[in-house]
Design an enzyme around this catalytic site. Structure first.
Site, PDB file in Angstrom:
ATOM      1  N   ASP A   9      23.394 -53.661  33.533  1.00 20.50           N
ATOM      2  CA  ASP A   9      23.337 -54.121  32.155  1.00 20.50           C
ATOM      3  C   ASP A   9      22.483 -53.125  31.378  1.00 20.50           C
ATOM      4  OD1 ASP A   9      23.606 -55.774  29.898  1.00 20.50           O
ATOM      5  OD2 ASP A   9      21.854 -56.960  30.433  1.00 20.50           O
ATOM      6  N   LEU A  10      22.556 -53.182  30.065  1.00 17.56           N
ATOM      7  CA  LEU A  10      21.746 -52.279  29.251  1.00 17.56           C
ATOM      8  C   LEU A  10      20.477 -52.939  28.740  1.00 17.56           C
ATOM      9  CD1 LEU A  10      24.422 -50.289  27.207  1.00 17.56           C
ATOM     10  CD2 LEU A  10      23.119 -49.573  29.206  1.00 17.56           C
ATOM     11  N   ASP A  11      20.609 -53.919  27.867  1.00 17.39           N
ATOM     12  CA  ASP A  11      19.466 -54.490  27.165  1.00 17.39           C
ATOM     13  C   ASP A  11      18.527 -55.241  28.097  1.00 17.39           C
ATOM     14  OD1 ASP A  11      20.217 -53.650  24.487  1.00 17.39           O
ATOM     15  OD2 ASP A  11      21.917 -54.996  24.765  1.00 17.39           O
ATOM     16  N   GLY A  44      27.064 -56.734  27.135  1.00 14.10           N
ATOM     17  CA  GLY A  44      27.588 -57.432  25.962  1.00 14.10           C
ATOM     18  C   GLY A  44      27.818 -56.496  24.798  1.00 14.10           C
TER      19      GLY A  44
END
Length: 153
Positions: A9-11, A44
């Site tokens: 995931d990034l965030d 997302g």
């Protein structure tokens, strides 16, 4: 058999609150790739909020964006697969939000369309995509004519 794929995931995972990638994480990803592990991003965020990080890391495995609604080619940015909500459902959701005085946000594969009233959320939303188009109301806006392309509402 060992690990063959690492999806990140990034965030809050790969990127910190300042939206930056730490060198130690980039180095760990490079080591994983050198060991034969495929690395991808599952987030997302939309394409425009994901591709810069994927390209900085030199990723080549397809990326999962928009909470799974869009799969992108990590190298070209081309859409490889997309699941969109039915236009009638998007209309119903938008009208329902309006009846409750809640502004709507629409996410296409690479752009966010927002109604006035979400300005307080823009700094956060723009991490998903820097491409945000504001509309007094989505109903009747230019985005309304293309609502069949909405990936998520």
């Amino acid at each position: 058999m060992g690990i063959r794929l690492l999806a990140l995931d990034l965030d809050g995972t790969l990127l910190g609150h300042d939206n930056t990638l730490r060198p130690v994480d980039a180095e760990a990803i490079a080591r994983a790739r050198a060991a034969g592990i495929e690395v991808t991003i599952a987030t997302g965020r939309l394409a425009s909020g994901t591709l810069p990080t994927a390209r900085a890391l030199g990723l080549t495995v397809p990326l999962v964006c928009g909470d799974g609604a869009v799969v992108l080619d990590a190298v070209t940015g081309a859409v490889r697969a997309q699941v969109s909500l039915d236009a009638a459902l998007v209309e119903d959701l938008t009208h329902t939000l309006g009846r409750h005085s809640l502004p709507a946000l629409w996410f296409t594969q690479d752009e966010i369309h927002a109604e006035e009233g979400v300005e307080g959320m823009l700094a956060y939303v723009q991490t998903w995509s820097p491409r945000v188009s504001m509309h007094p109301k989505l109903h009747g806006s230019p985005a309304w004519e293309h609502r069949h392309r909405v990936a998520m509402a």
